[in-house]
Design a protein around this motif. Structure first.
Motif, mmCIF file in Angstrom:
data_model
loop_
_atom_site.group_PDB
_atom_site.id
_atom_site.type_symbol
_atom_site.label_atom_id
_atom_site.label_comp_id
_atom_site.label_asym_id
_atom_site.label_seq_id
_atom_site.Cartn_x
_atom_site.Cartn_y
_atom_site.Cartn_z
ATOM 1 N N GLY A 59 28.219 8.175 116.238
ATOM 2 C CA GLY A 59 27.481 7.098 115.464
ATOM 3 C C GLY A 59 27.414 7.906 113.665
ATOM 4 O O GLY A 59 26.480 7.241 113.184
ATOM 5 N N ALA A 60 27.917 8.427 113.359
ATOM 6 C CA ALA A 60 28.028 8.800 111.963
ATOM 7 C C ALA A 60 28.972 8.054 111.186
ATOM 8 O O ALA A 60 29.969 7.840 111.363
ATOM 9 C CB ALA A 60 28.517 10.498 111.829
ATOM 10 N N GLY A 61 28.243 7.193 110.131
ATOM 11 C CA GLY A 61 29.112 6.476 109.120
ATOM 12 C C GLY A 61 29.923 7.353 108.178
ATOM 13 O O GLY A 61 29.939 8.767 108.249
ATOM 14 N N PRO A 62 30.965 6.766 107.307
ATOM 15 C CA PRO A 62 31.858 7.534 106.432
ATOM 16 C C PRO A 62 31.307 8.497 105.530
ATOM 17 O O PRO A 62 31.660 9.756 105.695
ATOM 18 C CB PRO A 62 32.546 6.546 105.703
ATOM 19 C CG PRO A 62 32.311 5.155 106.503
ATOM 20 C CD PRO A 62 30.828 5.279 107.382
ATOM 21 N N ASP B 240 28.295 10.013 105.856
ATOM 22 C CA ASP B 240 27.590 10.961 107.023
ATOM 23 C C ASP B 240 28.822 11.816 107.401
ATOM 24 O O ASP B 240 28.514 13.220 107.462
ATOM 25 C CB ASP B 240 26.957 10.160 107.981
ATOM 26 C CG ASP B 240 26.018 11.030 108.973
ATOM 27 O OD1 ASP B 240 26.029 12.454 108.733
ATOM 28 O OD2 ASP B 240 25.663 10.571 109.881
ATOM 29 N N ARG B 241 29.782 11.278 107.932
ATOM 30 C CA ARG B 241 30.913 12.299 108.263
ATOM 31 C C ARG B 241 31.325 13.259 107.265
ATOM 32 O O ARG B 241 31.783 14.487 107.698
ATOM 33 C CB ARG B 241 32.093 11.456 108.683
ATOM 34 C CG ARG B 241 31.706 10.280 109.744
ATOM 35 C CD ARG B 241 33.037 9.991 110.593
ATOM 36 N NE ARG B 241 33.823 8.886 109.781
ATOM 37 C CZ ARG B 241 33.711 7.682 109.943
ATOM 38 N NH1 ARG B 241 32.840 7.231 110.900
ATOM 39 N NH2 ARG B 241 34.578 7.065 109.439
ATOM 40 N N ARG C 279 21.737 10.719 115.652
ATOM 41 C CA ARG C 279 22.256 9.310 115.271
ATOM 42 C C ARG C 279 22.154 8.461 116.551
ATOM 43 O O ARG C 279 22.843 7.369 116.488
ATOM 44 C CB ARG C 279 23.937 9.642 114.919
ATOM 45 C CG ARG C 279 23.881 10.307 113.601
ATOM 46 C CD ARG C 279 25.065 10.797 113.394
ATOM 47 N NE ARG C 279 25.252 11.897 112.145
ATOM 48 C CZ ARG C 279 24.786 12.852 112.016
ATOM 49 N NH1 ARG C 279 24.036 13.727 112.941
ATOM 50 N NH2 ARG C 279 24.644 13.555 110.652
ATOM 51 N N PRO D 169 33.938 2.297 114.728
ATOM 52 C CA PRO D 169 33.461 3.091 115.893
ATOM 53 C C PRO D 169 32.026 3.472 115.828
ATOM 54 O O PRO D 169 31.461 3.507 116.889
ATOM 55 C CB PRO D 169 34.606 4.329 115.941
ATOM 56 C CG PRO D 169 35.169 4.213 114.456
ATOM 57 C CD PRO D 169 35.194 2.876 113.948
ATOM 58 N N HIS D 170 31.474 3.747 114.595
ATOM 59 C CA HIS D 170 30.046 4.377 114.713
ATOM 60 C C HIS D 170 28.947 3.246 114.844
ATOM 61 O O HIS D 170 27.976 3.671 114.718
ATOM 62 C CB HIS D 170 29.978 5.163 113.262
ATOM 63 C CG HIS D 170 30.077 4.222 112.073
ATOM 64 N ND1 HIS D 170 31.128 4.144 111.605
ATOM 65 C CD2 HIS D 170 29.075 3.681 111.260
ATOM 66 C CE1 HIS D 170 30.976 3.489 110.283
ATOM 67 N NE2 HIS D 170 29.871 3.112 110.334
ATOM 68 N N ARG D 171 29.525 2.101 114.712
ATOM 69 C CA ARG D 171 28.651 0.970 115.150
ATOM 70 C C ARG D 171 28.862 0.620 116.540
ATOM 71 O O ARG D 171 28.186 -0.510 116.860
ATOM 72 C CB ARG D 171 28.864 -0.005 114.122
ATOM 73 C CG ARG D 171 28.689 0.243 112.811
ATOM 74 C CD ARG D 171 27.530 -0.530 112.184
ATOM 75 N NE ARG D 171 27.242 -0.216 110.780
ATOM 76 C CZ ARG D 171 28.034 -0.287 109.605
ATOM 77 N NH1 ARG D 171 28.951 -0.986 109.939
ATOM 78 N NH2 ARG D 171 27.931 0.082 108.458
ATOM 79 N N PHE E 167 32.179 20.533 117.570
ATOM 80 C CA PHE E 167 32.112 20.761 115.950
ATOM 81 C C PHE E 167 32.303 22.135 115.955
ATOM 82 O O PHE E 167 31.234 22.786 116.407
ATOM 83 C CB PHE E 167 31.071 20.198 115.308
ATOM 84 C CG PHE E 167 31.205 18.619 115.294
ATOM 85 C CD1 PHE E 167 32.249 18.099 114.882
ATOM 86 C CD2 PHE E 167 30.085 17.908 115.513
ATOM 87 C CE1 PHE E 167 32.461 16.861 114.809
ATOM 88 C CE2 PHE E 167 29.997 16.451 115.589
ATOM 89 C CZ PHE E 167 31.128 15.822 115.097
ATOM 90 N N ALA F 198 32.885 12.602 115.128
ATOM 91 C CA ALA F 198 31.524 12.312 114.454
ATOM 92 C C ALA F 198 31.426 10.628 114.400
ATOM 93 O O ALA F 198 30.389 10.224 114.597
ATOM 94 C CB ALA F 198 31.658 12.688 112.957
ATOM 95 N N ALA F 199 32.262 10.060 114.099
ATOM 96 C CA ALA F 199 32.556 8.431 114.227
ATOM 97 C C ALA F 199 32.013 8.003 115.649
ATOM 98 O O ALA F 199 30.888 7.033 115.735
ATOM 99 C CB ALA F 199 33.605 7.851 113.891
ATOM 100 N N TYR G 144 23.346 16.756 117.226
ATOM 101 C CA TYR G 144 24.257 15.881 115.935
ATOM 102 C C TYR G 144 24.393 14.415 116.676
ATOM 103 O O TYR G 144 23.999 13.565 115.855
ATOM 104 C CB TYR G 144 25.500 16.289 115.842
ATOM 105 C CG TYR G 144 26.299 15.760 114.805
ATOM 106 C CD1 TYR G 144 26.425 16.264 113.278
ATOM 107 C CD2 TYR G 144 27.045 14.628 115.058
ATOM 108 C CE1 TYR G 144 27.217 15.660 112.378
ATOM 109 C CE2 TYR G 144 27.629 13.765 113.969
ATOM 110 C CZ TYR G 144 27.717 14.486 112.661
ATOM 111 O OH TYR G 144 28.381 13.962 111.595
ATOM 112 N N SER H 246 24.126 10.659 122.672
ATOM 113 C CA SER H 246 24.359 9.744 121.856
ATOM 114 C C SER H 246 23.921 8.281 122.077
ATOM 115 O O SER H 246 23.781 7.409 121.412
ATOM 116 C CB SER H 246 25.809 9.554 120.993
ATOM 117 O OG SER H 246 26.728 9.058 121.944
ATOM 118 N N LEU I 195 38.663 3.656 117.009
ATOM 119 C CA LEU I 195 39.375 4.833 116.330
ATOM 120 C C LEU I 195 40.851 4.571 115.708
ATOM 121 O O LEU I 195 41.126 5.070 114.587
ATOM 122 C CB LEU I 195 39.638 6.213 117.274
ATOM 123 C CG LEU I 195 38.166 6.777 117.773
ATOM 124 C CD1 LEU I 195 38.436 7.877 118.739
ATOM 125 C CD2 LEU I 195 37.368 7.195 116.622
#
Lengths: 352, 232
Positions: free
Chosen positions: B126-129, B131-132, A100, A70-72, A85, B122-123, A96, A145, A46
């Motif tokens: 697993g959400a990409g840019p 997607d976020r 993913r 981070p998302h990977r 959220f 969100a990141a 959500y 997740s 992050l």
């Protein structure tokens, strides 16, 4: 995982060069402002700082040339303030994450909502939840997740004692149920000792080596053993159950004690938290039979004066070690030196 | 009562405001996103440029637009013959620039109020840019978009100076309601001016009531959820 982090932000420095276990629960323990959250955010990707190398489970997440976003990273992150959220219901928050998630071997959503006891909350909006409920949903969402690594940033800090207890026991349940390594940031010694297997002590930007908690707590050179809330988690085995008093007898080192609750399955790994302040010592005059209650025969491994008029003593019994804090007066009466045999009493012990 | 010409002017105004608002949302959203998230020094310049129509007299803006879009201007003959000035597309271009801050600023404030934390969250899930942006940033900024749409629309309906300079007063093409009112007053046709003005006052009031009511309602829903309110 291998961490080599050197972060400079104005006057703040953070230096960590260590190998951390890839299994179990690792506590990142230290006072506020020590850099715990910075470390966790860097680990998650992050925040991106130069001069940081991160390798987790055989993969490089960050080095001089590479930065995995981070998302990977397939991490689960539970923020201190839950961060649900607000525009989604609890069910949608969980969906959500599920949508993913990578689909190999992550915990089933039904099991997650079951363990965290949030089925009744699924249609609610985050704004209508209590702090404890929010935190439980946040933990569930992170698990949903399908993370390879779960990062928890002070998940219990914002909860009062009543709300904290269920969340803590649910985290213990998660640790037992799923084989997901966790890094747990906390400034609360008791939470760390109850939940974690390993601990890295972070103070003023420097991290002590990450070791099993019992090893750190029984090291009298470490400041942690001298804290008023010092305690040691010890592995215990259930021996039997008395239905009338609803208590279980458990083996602890070379002795056994009775604890409330049970019956516990023999295969179920349990830990007893032995608090230094609540462990009392007596001379080994009473002959002990196999059914002797509430007294653990042990040997003094090391002693150290701690504070004005007290000493802290490391005791060995069988394969376990724990601490006792005694007054100097009592230490003199018992003649406590290395090798002295004593009986330890652990009143009010509870297993987790 | 409204004459057919006045009705035409009202319909043209409505069409202009709708097209302008649509284009503004498309242009303004990425602009607002950049301005809310970027730390570059270029941002201050961009913010100033976007806010310029707020401080400039509309006639100044209209004058330059006339030069740029006119028959000798760099853009004038690019898309239309003989020029973009005094055409409906020319009017749209002028309106877009004139109303830009009214759309960009509420959206920018909404993005900024939502903050970085939901995007970080969100990141980690697993959400990409992209997607976020679509699943978190846009929905959280919804009150900002409602405000932006209504303000952009209303401000376009209310413009006069820019329209007069680059649109002129061609019935059915560039003669919008505000110009029509001006004409009626010029010719001392107060009855028609009254009728048209009343329609505009009522419509504008209604729009503003809707946006304020929406914002108040959203305030209550978002109480405690960490979403700041976005009011003009």
């Amino acid at each position: 995982m291998k961490l080599d982090l050197h972060i400079r932000q104005g006057n703040f420095r953070l230096d960590v060069s260590d190998s951390w276990p890839d299994t179990g629960v690792t506590a990142l323990f230290g006072p506020s402002g020590a850099g715990k959250t910075t470390l966790l955010r860097t680990l998650a990707g992050l925040d991106r700082h130069a001069a940081c190398h991160i390798h987790v489970a055989g993969e490089t997440w960050q080095d001089d040339d590479l930065f995995v976003p981070p998302h990977r990273r397939r991490i689960g992150y539970v923020f201190q303030d839950a961060q649900l959220f607000p525009h989604l219901s609890v069910r949608e928050n969980l969906a959500y994450a599920v949508k993913r998630a990578s689909h190999n071997g992550h915990p089933h959503l039904g099991d997650i909502t079951d363990v965290l006891e949030i089925e009744a909350l699924l249609e609610r909006r985050p704004a209508t939840l209590s702090g404890g409920e929010r935190q439980r949903v946040a933990i569930a969402r992170a698990l949903a997740s399908g993370p390879r690594l779960l990062l928890l940033d002070e998940p219990l800090a914002s909860l009062d004692a009543d709300r904290k207890e269920p969340v803590l026991s649910q985290l213990l349940h998660i640790r037992r149920s799923w084989d997901i390594p966790m890094i747990f940031v906390s400034h609360n010694m008791d939470d760390v000792i109850r939940l974690a297997d390993y601990m890295a002590f972070l103070d003023a930007g420097r991290a002590a080596p990450c070791l099993p908690i019992a090893k750190i707590m029984t090291d009298l050179d470490s400041p942690l053993a001298h804290r008023a809330d010092a305690a040691v988690p010890v592995g215990v085995l259930p021996l039997g159950y008395d239905a009338e008093t609803r208590m279980s007898r458990i083996r602890l080192g070379d002795g056994s004690i009775w604890v409330p609750g049970g019956p516990y399955e023999v295969t179920h790994p349990m830990r007893l938290i032995v608090y230094a302040n609540r462990t009392l010592l007596s001379p080994p005059t009473v002959p002990l039979g196999p059914d002797a209650d509430e007294a653990i025969p042990c040997t003094v491994r090391s002693t150290c004066s701690s504070g004005e008029s007290t000493m802290i003593v490391v005791l060995t019994s069988g394969e376990v070690e724990f601490l006792s804090r005694v007054s100097r007066r009592q230490a003199n009466q018992l003649g406590l030196v290395v090798g002295t045999r004593v009986l330890a009493h652990i009143p009010g012990a509870v297993v987790h | 009562m409204l004459t057919p010409a006045d009705t035409n002017a009202l319909l043209l105004t409505l069409r202009l405001a709708l097209v302008t608002t649509g284009i503004l949302l498309l242009i303004g959203t990425p602009l607002a996103w950049f301005m809310a998230r970027s730390a570059s020094r270029f941002r201050a310049v961009l913010e100033a440029v976007v806010a310029l129509p707020l401080v400039l007299p509309p006639t100044v803006l209209g004058f330059y637009l006339l030069l740029v879009l006119g028959p000798r201007g760099p853009l004038g003959t690019l898309f239309a013959e003989p020029s973009l000035a005094f055409t409906f597309p020319g009017l749209v271009i002028g309106s877009v620039i004139y109303s830009l801050p009214f759309v960009v600023q509420p959206v920018q404030n909404a993005f900024r109020a939502a903050g970085r934390a939901p995007l970080d969250t969100a990141a980690t899930l697993g959400a990409g840019p992209l997607d976020r942006f679509f699943t978190v940033a846009l929905p959280l900024a919804r009150p900002g978009f409602v405000t932006a749409s209504v303000l952009g629309f209303a401000h376009t309906v209310g413009e006069f100076g820019v329209v007069l300079m680059i649109g002129g007063n061609i019935p059915g093409v560039t003669r919008v309601a505000s110009i029509a009112v001006y004409d009626h007053v010029e010719t001392l046709n107060y009855a028609s001016a009254h009728a048209l003005s009343l329609v505009l006052v009522a419509a504008s009031l209604l729009m503003l009531i809707v946006v304020y009511a929406y914002n108040h309602q959203h305030d209550q829903q978002a109480a405690g959820a960490g979403t700041a309110r976005v009011l003009p």
